[in-house]
Design an enzyme around this catalytic site. Structure first.
Site: not given
Length: 367
Positions: A32, A45, A89, A207
């Site tokens: 997409w 989305e 679902g 991190c």
């Protein structure tokens, strides 16, 4: 943290110059993302809500092949739409997408609109979908918040409350709006989500690889495991259900749930319902078929057991075989029913647990 603190923190260290170069170098080549066509963005989305990227990729490609434009989707039969959605679902998303496509095709036949007011009135379009479509397709300066971006923002700002509800939910949406750049808004929103998916993970975030590490409060203070706080555990309720495969010669009974059902609206299934306390599977099977379809049946043995979850319910579905003894189908609980052969089952849209059950019907050992 006050609104002034939000503005001050990022006035000192804007996120976009740090995040966008990382996104350009590291984002995943998802189907997409090849186009900023609003229809493609919108479909992706909607599919991605409460579903993983890996699960969505094949569905997106099949869905766009069948319905390449909003007009194609609007003209489609709902059963076809649900069939292509089968397994993702949260089928209400598909029904809302279909209904919204009809509305857009009728009101804006030439192109999908760059108008927040139009999108906000569509079924299934909340604040997230509104911001995702309009920021990515049209560059509108609108925020988005979902699980990944929520986690990134809470950690970067060091927000110690729960950003999923109440005051925390209001805070995270305001934070998401405060940090938006003036340009490449859609890419920035995508970058926040991508960072949460690839680096700023729920546990053991990397991190050392994060472009925002230098401005992240959670990283500075060692709070990555505490921000955001864990979701509150929900009590799991065990439920025992009985389903019945009713045969009449070479065909079995398949029933369609009504459009106003509490879940799985307009999907097909074999009759099933919760068994009563102390009620045997055999007695429950006879009762369930009679109450839901009006048929009387002769019940046989248990064919299989399917276990699945729905929200906070852990369901054990015992499926029995039965033969039709008397009566005709009566609409009521179910909108309609059909007698079908096992070979025809694949053509009907069903829920995931029902597909698991119906797939097992093709195994010779069951009969």
């Amino acid at each position: 943290m006050t609104n002034d603190a939000v503005a001050y923190h990022f006035g000192m260290a804007p996120l976009a110059p740090l995040l966008l170069p990382w996104f350009d170098a590291h984002h995943r080549p998802l189907p997409w993302r090849t186009s900023r066509d609003p229809y493609r963005v919108w479909v992706s989305e909607v599919m991605l809500q409460q579903t993983t990227v890996a699960a969505v990729v094949p569905y997106f490609s099949r869905f766009l092949a069948a319905f390449p434009t909003v007009h194609a989707l609007a003209a489609a039969d709902e059963q076809h739409v649900l069939k292509l959605w089968e397994g993702l679902g949260y089928y209400r998303r598909a029904r809302h997408l279909h209904a919204a496509a009809k509305a857009l095709a009728a009101s804006h036949p030439d192109a999908l609109p760059d108008d927040p007011a139009v999108w906000a009135d569509l079924p299934g379009v909340g604040r997230y979908i509104l911001g995702a479509v309009l920021s990515q397709a049209f560059g509108r300066k609108l925020p988005i918040v979902e699980a990944n971006s929520l986690r990134v923002l809470a950690r970067v700002f060091g927000y110690r409350g729960d950003p999923r509800e109440g005051a925390g939910k209001a805070w995270v949406w305001q934070a998401a709006e405060e940090v938006l750049p003036d340009e490449r808004v859609g890419d920035f929103n995508q970058a926040l989500m991508e960072l949460g998916a690839l680096v700023c993970s729920p546990s053991k975030p990397r991190c050392g690889e994060c472009p925002l590490a230098a401005v992240c409060v959670a990283n500075r203070d060692g709070l990555q495991d505490q921000i955001p706080p864990p979701k509150k555990a929900k009590e799991v309720v065990a439920v025992r259900e009985v389903g019945v495969v009713v045969w009449d010669g070479p065909t079995l009974l398949l029933c369609r749930r009504p459009a106003d059902a509490d879940r799985w609206q307009n999907l097909w299934e074999v009759p099933h319902a919760e068994a009563g306390e102390g009620e045997s599977d055999e007695a429950a099977a006879v009762r369930v078929v009679r109450e839901l379809t009006g048929l009387r049946v002769k019940v046989g043995e248990v064919l299989t057991v399917v276990k699945h979850g729905v929200t906070r319910f852990a369901i054990t579905l015992s499926v029995l075989g039965a033969t039709r003894a008397a009566g005709r189908f009566r609409a009521g609980f179910y909108a309609e029913a059909k007698w079908v052969t096992p070979a025809e089952l694949a053509g009907f849209p069903v829920s995931s647990p029902q597909r698991k059950l119906l797939t097992r019907l093709t195994e010779p050992r069951l009969f």
